[in-house]
Design a protein around this motif. Structure first.
Motif, PDB file in Angstrom:
ATOM      1  N   THR A   1       6.371   1.813  53.402  1.00  0.00           N
ATOM      2  CA  THR A   1       7.753   2.266  53.604  1.00  0.00           C
ATOM      3  C   THR A   1       8.509   1.340  54.576  1.00  0.00           C
ATOM      4  O   THR A   1       7.915   0.727  55.461  1.00  0.00           O
ATOM      5  CB  THR A   1       7.802   3.714  54.148  1.00  0.00           C
TER       6      THR A   1
ATOM      7  N   ASP B   1      12.199   9.097  56.579  1.00  0.00           N
ATOM      8  CA  ASP B   1      11.594   9.490  55.312  1.00  0.00           C
ATOM      9  C   ASP B   1      10.977  10.872  55.500  1.00  0.00           C
ATOM     10  O   ASP B   1      10.587  11.239  56.622  1.00  0.00           O
ATOM     11  CB  ASP B   1      10.448   8.527  54.958  1.00  0.00           C
TER      12      ASP B   1
ATOM     13  N   GLN C   1       1.535   5.260  51.380  1.00  0.00           N
ATOM     14  CA  GLN C   1       2.996   5.152  51.478  1.00  0.00           C
ATOM     15  C   GLN C   1       3.426   4.652  52.862  1.00  0.00           C
ATOM     16  O   GLN C   1       4.371   3.874  52.990  1.00  0.00           O
ATOM     17  CB  GLN C   1       3.601   6.535  51.197  1.00  0.00           C
TER      18      GLN C   1
ATOM     19  N   LYS D   1      14.210   9.223  49.809  1.00  0.00           N
ATOM     20  CA  LYS D   1      13.569   9.469  51.112  1.00  0.00           C
ATOM     21  C   LYS D   1      12.542  10.592  51.045  1.00  0.00           C
ATOM     22  O   LYS D   1      11.730  10.761  51.946  1.00  0.00           O
ATOM     23  CB  LYS D   1      14.628   9.836  52.159  1.00  0.00           C
TER      24      LYS D   1
END
Ligand code: 13P
Ligand code: SF4
Length: 332
Positions: A248, A206, A244, A232
């Protein structure tokens, strides 16, 4: 504020230092706040570590009589504007900000004169004098919401960060928005070529990109061209990066912001491999808040932050509007 002298040094962040800092924090009836770019030892000893919006809100709500702000000068100044009756300390008042230095109150007054009737939105990375000339402040985590809250027929003057401004303009689709050409020297140095190279070498990673980065446009370009899958690429404030990281599914993340951020990310998700896009992206101002500086601050009640009453009064409305807009997060 940006004259650079040697940081205070000579103190190890060991157990004795930690005990003494916490003892003094209690004795001073203080709350200890640290920004996500602070040195790891400072982040770990703070009551709260977070992004600039979360820390402003916490400073405003705290029932302590003293705020010790481990961050840069405009952050401590913002806390003082919101809490004029509290003692606000920054461990080293020389910790400035190149972005805040990119526009002065006089610059903004002249710009406003060219656009009568425009609504002024200033990033929190500005001096109290600039905030006093501002209608509504924002941080990277609520800049889009702040601009979206302004009636569409009103012109907007956005200052001082050109990359954050470009990001907000892109997301809101706002045409009548003028952007000041300021930048943060640390984030501007994280460029698109470097990001593209790192992304190509780590195709499963990412990308967490702070909107102050010079590479933010390139990150979106990479996504748009399909070089990196668009899901991504995440453009995030420092606090939203931590949020995040917890959700993720990626096993590796490339991080485009100041390197201090890696500490909170690794704590939040130890199983993920977080790597800096540019490991030289270190803010010398943030790093002036050393263990020695913090100890000195608590022992000597220094450096106290003052904002003259008239400027603070004018700046308060724009800062209050900032903390009212956007969801809680980033360390709250
Ligand atoms: P945020 O914590 O609001 O993302 O800000 C980053 C920054 O550059 C502060 O100086
Ligand atoms: Fe200012 Fe950039 Fe340092 Fe943040 S990282 S405090 S914007 S110079």
């Amino acid at each position: 504020m940006t004259a650079l002298l040697e940081p205070y040094s000579g103190v190890e962040p060991d157990a004795a230092w930690r005990d003494e800092v916490r003892r003094l924090v209690d004795q001073r009836d203080a709350v200890l706040l640290a920004h996500n770019y602070q040195l790891p030892a400072i982040q770990d000893i703070a009551d709260v570590t977070g992004d600039s919006l979360a820390l402003s809100r916490i400073a405003a709500e705290s029932d302590k009589s003293t705020i010790v702000f481990c961050g840069v000068h405009f952050m401590a100044e913002t806390a003082k504007i919101l809490s004029p009756d509290k003692t606000v300390l920054i461990p080293d008042a020389r910790a400035g900000c190149s972005l805040a230095d990119s526009i002065t109150g006089a610059d903004l007054r002249a710009w406003k004169a060219e656009h009568p009737g425009a609504v002024v939105v200033s990033y929190v990375n500005t001096t109290a004098e600039v905030k006093a000339e501002t209608d509504i402040c924002c941080t990277s985590s609520n800049a889009v919401d702040v601009v979206a809250s302004i009636p569409e027929d009103r012109e907007v003057l956005f200052c001082p960060d050109q990359f954050l401004g470009a990001h907000v303009k892109r997301i809101t689709g706002r045409r009548n928005m003028h952007i000041w050409a300021g930048e943060c020297h640390v984030h501007a140095g994280i460029n698109g070529a470097e990001l593209a190279e790192r992304a190509a070498a780590n195709p499963d990673a990412d990308l967490f990109v702070h909107p102050e980065c010079g590479c933010a446009t390139s990150a979106l370009y990479l996504a748009g061209e399909g070089i990196v899958p668009s899901d991504k690429v995440k453009i995030l404030s420092t606090g939203d990066m931590v949020t995040q990281a917890r959700s993720t599914r990626a096993t590796s993340v490339l991080v485009a912001t100041e390197v201090g951020m890696l500490h909170q990310l690794r704590k939040a998700a130890p199983e993920i491999d977080f790597q800096a896009v540019n490991d030289r992206a270190s803010c010398k101002y943030m790093k002036m808040i050393t263990p020695a500086a913090l100890l000195r601050s608590l022992r000597l009640v220094k450096d106290e932050v003052h904002v003259d009453a008239q400027t603070a009064e004018r700046a308060r409305a724009s800062v209050r509007r900032m903390i009212e807009v956007g969801k809680p997060g980033g360390g709250e």
